[in-house]
Design a protein around this motif. Structure first.
Motif, mmCIF file in Angstrom:
data_model
loop_
_atom_site.group_PDB
_atom_site.id
_atom_site.type_symbol
_atom_site.label_atom_id
_atom_site.label_comp_id
_atom_site.label_asym_id
_atom_site.label_seq_id
_atom_site.Cartn_x
_atom_site.Cartn_y
_atom_site.Cartn_z
ATOM 1 N N PHE A 157 -20.348 -28.896 -24.759
ATOM 2 C CA PHE A 157 -20.730 -29.426 -23.446
ATOM 3 C C PHE A 157 -20.723 -30.958 -23.491
ATOM 4 O O PHE A 157 -21.192 -31.551 -24.474
ATOM 5 N N GLY A 158 -20.260 -31.594 -22.432
ATOM 6 C CA GLY A 158 -20.563 -33.021 -22.228
ATOM 7 C C GLY A 158 -19.491 -34.035 -22.544
ATOM 8 O O GLY A 158 -19.788 -35.226 -22.577
ATOM 9 N N ALA A 159 -18.235 -33.610 -22.753
ATOM 10 C CA ALA A 159 -17.171 -34.610 -22.940
ATOM 11 C C ALA A 159 -16.709 -35.094 -21.562
ATOM 12 O O ALA A 159 -16.173 -34.317 -20.775
ATOM 13 N N ASN A 168 -15.029 -42.102 -24.662
ATOM 14 C CA ASN A 168 -16.213 -42.711 -25.287
ATOM 15 C C ASN A 168 -17.325 -41.700 -25.551
ATOM 16 O O ASN A 168 -18.220 -41.960 -26.353
ATOM 17 N N SER A 169 -17.288 -40.571 -24.866
ATOM 18 C CA SER A 169 -18.369 -39.582 -24.990
ATOM 19 C C SER A 169 -18.508 -39.099 -26.429
ATOM 20 O O SER A 169 -17.493 -38.846 -27.111
ATOM 21 N N ILE A 170 -19.754 -38.903 -26.847
ATOM 22 C CA ILE A 170 -19.976 -38.374 -28.196
ATOM 23 C C ILE A 170 -19.337 -36.981 -28.304
ATOM 24 O O ILE A 170 -18.694 -36.648 -29.305
ATOM 25 N N ALA A 171 -19.480 -36.175 -27.237
ATOM 26 C CA ALA A 171 -18.915 -34.812 -27.254
ATOM 27 C C ALA A 171 -17.393 -34.833 -27.414
ATOM 28 O O ALA A 171 -16.805 -33.905 -27.974
ATOM 29 N N SER A 218 -16.842 -27.648 -21.785
ATOM 30 C CA SER A 218 -17.485 -27.455 -20.486
ATOM 31 C C SER A 218 -18.135 -28.742 -20.011
ATOM 32 O O SER A 218 -18.603 -29.556 -20.826
ATOM 33 N N ASN A 219 -18.152 -28.911 -18.710
ATOM 34 C CA ASN A 219 -18.869 -30.028 -18.108
ATOM 35 C C ASN A 219 -19.176 -29.660 -16.653
ATOM 36 O O ASN A 219 -18.675 -28.652 -16.143
ATOM 37 N N ALA A 220 -20.011 -30.465 -16.016
ATOM 38 C CA ALA A 220 -20.365 -30.210 -14.619
ATOM 39 C C ALA A 220 -19.124 -30.373 -13.740
ATOM 40 O O ALA A 220 -18.266 -31.212 -14.051
ATOM 41 N N ALA A 256 -19.223 -25.845 -15.607
ATOM 42 C CA ALA A 256 -20.566 -25.262 -15.477
ATOM 43 C C ALA A 256 -21.566 -26.393 -15.291
ATOM 44 O O ALA A 256 -21.578 -27.348 -16.076
ATOM 45 N N ASP A 257 -22.362 -26.269 -14.252
ATOM 46 C CA ASP A 257 -23.519 -27.153 -14.116
ATOM 47 C C ASP A 257 -24.578 -26.555 -15.050
ATOM 48 O O ASP A 257 -25.019 -25.416 -14.840
ATOM 49 N N ALA A 258 -24.964 -27.305 -16.062
ATOM 50 C CA ALA A 258 -25.844 -26.744 -17.094
ATOM 51 C C ALA A 258 -27.264 -26.474 -16.583
ATOM 52 O O ALA A 258 -28.078 -25.884 -17.297
ATOM 53 N N THR A 259 -27.560 -26.872 -15.352
ATOM 54 C CA THR A 259 -28.867 -26.526 -14.779
ATOM 55 C C THR A 259 -28.803 -25.192 -14.033
ATOM 56 O O THR A 259 -29.815 -24.711 -13.549
ATOM 57 N N HIS A 316 -24.813 -29.298 -27.229
ATOM 58 C CA HIS A 316 -25.388 -29.714 -25.942
ATOM 59 C C HIS A 316 -25.423 -31.241 -25.967
ATOM 60 O O HIS A 316 -26.205 -31.848 -26.706
ATOM 61 N N SER A 317 -24.525 -31.860 -25.215
ATOM 62 C CA SER A 317 -24.409 -33.318 -25.201
ATOM 63 C C SER A 317 -24.501 -33.772 -23.742
ATOM 64 O O SER A 317 -23.547 -34.279 -23.171
ATOM 65 N N ILE A 318 -25.684 -33.540 -23.179
ATOM 66 C CA ILE A 318 -25.887 -33.664 -21.728
ATOM 67 C C ILE A 318 -27.130 -34.510 -21.455
ATOM 68 O O ILE A 318 -28.192 -34.245 -22.020
ATOM 69 N N ALA A 330 -37.838 -36.674 -21.237
ATOM 70 C CA ALA A 330 -36.859 -35.579 -21.311
ATOM 71 C C ALA A 330 -36.475 -35.309 -22.766
ATOM 72 O O ALA A 330 -36.355 -34.154 -23.186
ATOM 73 N N LYS A 331 -36.293 -36.367 -23.549
ATOM 74 C CA LYS A 331 -35.888 -36.171 -24.951
ATOM 75 C C LYS A 331 -37.023 -35.556 -25.776
ATOM 76 O O LYS A 331 -36.771 -34.748 -26.674
ATOM 77 N N ALA A 332 -38.278 -35.930 -25.474
ATOM 78 C CA ALA A 332 -39.408 -35.312 -26.185
ATOM 79 C C ALA A 332 -39.415 -33.807 -25.917
ATOM 80 O O ALA A 332 -39.622 -32.994 -26.821
ATOM 81 N N PRO A 386 -28.175 -45.981 -30.493
ATOM 82 C CA PRO A 386 -27.547 -46.351 -29.217
ATOM 83 C C PRO A 386 -26.033 -46.425 -29.390
ATOM 84 O O PRO A 386 -25.548 -46.939 -30.406
ATOM 85 N N THR A 387 -25.311 -45.896 -28.429
ATOM 86 C CA THR A 387 -23.848 -45.754 -28.545
ATOM 87 C C THR A 387 -23.218 -46.132 -27.211
ATOM 88 O O THR A 387 -23.681 -45.650 -26.175
ATOM 89 N N PRO A 388 -22.206 -46.994 -27.216
ATOM 90 C CA PRO A 388 -21.607 -47.409 -25.937
ATOM 91 C C PRO A 388 -20.787 -46.309 -25.260
ATOM 92 O O PRO A 388 -19.611 -46.141 -25.535
ATOM 93 N N THR A 389 -21.462 -45.539 -24.415
ATOM 94 C CA THR A 389 -20.829 -44.466 -23.638
ATOM 95 C C THR A 389 -21.255 -44.657 -22.181
ATOM 96 O O THR A 389 -22.057 -45.541 -21.892
ATOM 97 N N THR A 390 -20.789 -43.783 -21.317
ATOM 98 C CA THR A 390 -21.195 -43.903 -19.905
ATOM 99 C C THR A 390 -22.709 -43.752 -19.776
ATOM 100 O O THR A 390 -23.373 -44.568 -19.125
#
Ligand SMILES: NC(=O)c1ccc[n+]([C@@H]2O[C@H](COP(=O)([O-])OP(=O)(O)OC[C@H]3O[C@@H](n4cnc5c(N)ncnc54)[C@H](O)[C@@H]3O)[C@@H](O)[C@H]2O)c1
Length: 277
Positions: free
Chosen positions: A14-16, A20-23, A40-42, A65-68, A93-95, A166-168, A196-200
């Motif tokens: 998920f999440g490319a 630049n995306s990590i996925a 997959s992505n939204a 797929a909208d992961a929500t 899961h890279s969302i 959200a991350k917690a 920290p990574t330079p992505t969107t």
């Protein structure tokens, strides 16, 4: 250099969104390592980004797929198992997304509708992915599920805003579901806490460039790149890490264990050179 670490393994990434995306990097490495997977992505991201290019390069396809949305996830898992001829072995899961961050609303002026969306997209979606996979019995024994997180779950970092909450929650879901999935199905669930990574998504955080410079100076090994993060993900999908589960694994060049470094204090002291107080 590839080691065939994922030979015979199948997954969902998920999440490319773009290169630049990590996925995106994880998908490239998973392909190099012999894995087969569905991307997959939204739906909106499929229109904005260039994920189809990645799918062509990895000889696979994209399922929106909208992961929500649990219906979307059910459809994704069912179709993935059809296309991949059976159950899967790994999930990334890279969302993540916060409208409060995007709109520059500070933590003491949050819009609560946005706040709920942040939680739904960035953490509850992880529970939805896990629960849907389990309901459909979609993952093989000794499978591995990884989500990406950030140290703002443990320490307050200026500008990270409601994404910290959200991350917690995301990391807590990895522990809570990791117990159940490990006990019943021998499936691993972990989070990787990335530099920290330079992505969107990363660049949307207020003061991101300064943060990148600060963490680079603070980390004895320097910031971890997206490509290095992908290597770590592959190791967690592989059979070399079969007994690692319910962990939040820092992949940050040592940043999370530092208090102050010589390189950071030297830079900080420069700000006093021209003033007397
Ligand atoms: N970039 C960083 O500095 C950094 C640091 C640590 C952790 N992370 C985490 O890494 C993960 C990937 O982010 P990235 O930095 O590669 O940025 P990115 O913007 O390339 O990826 C974020 C992805 O989330 C997807 N997404 C958003 N809403 C969605 C939804 N409803 N359903 C499905 N997908 C949805 C986007 O389309 C996008 O592909 C995120 O969880 C992020 O929080 C990023």
């Amino acid at each position: 250099m590839a080691y065939n670490l994922l030979k015979g393994k199948k997954g969902i990434i998920f999440g490319a969104l773009n290169e630049n995306s990590i996925a995106w990097k994880v998908a490239e490495k998973a392909y190099e390592e012999g894995g087969r997977f569905i991307l997959s992505n939204a739906p909106v991201a499929l229109r904005m980004g260039n994920i189809q290019e990645l799918a062509n390069a990895c000889e696979t396809e994209v399922i929106a797929a909208d992961a929500t949305n649990v219906n979307d996830l059910e459809n994704l898992f069912k179709h993935s198992m059809e296309k991949l001829d059976g159950k899967i072995d790994f999930i990334l899961h890279s969302i993540g997304m916060s409208h409060n961050v995007r709109k520059g609303l500070p933590y003491d002026k949050l819009d609560y509708h946005n706040y709920m969306k942040t939680i739904d997209i960035s953490s509850m979606s992880f529970h939805k992915v896990l629960q849907t996979a389990r309901d459909l019995d979609a993952i093989n024994e000794w499978g591995s599920v990884v989500a990406l997180t950030y140290v703002a779950a443990q320490r307050t970092l200026y500008g990270y805003n409601d994404m910290a909450d959200a991350k917690a929650m995301l990391e807590s879901i990895a522990r809570s579901f990791g117990y159940i999935y490990g006990r019943d199905k021998k499936i691993r669930v972990n989070t990787i806490s990335q530099s920290p990574t330079p992505t969107t998504a990363g660049s949307g955080v207020r003061g991101f460039d300064s943060l990148l410079d600060f963490t680079e100076r603070m980390s004895p090994l320097g910031n971890a790149t997206a490509s290095e993060c992908a290597d770590y993900c592959i190791s967690l999908f592989s059979d070399l890490t079969k007994k690692v589960t319910m962990q939040n694994l820092f992949h940050d060049g040592g940043f999370s264990s530092m208090g102050m470094s010589y390189r950071a204090i030297t830079q900080y002291n420069k700000s006093f050179e021209d003033c007397n107080d």
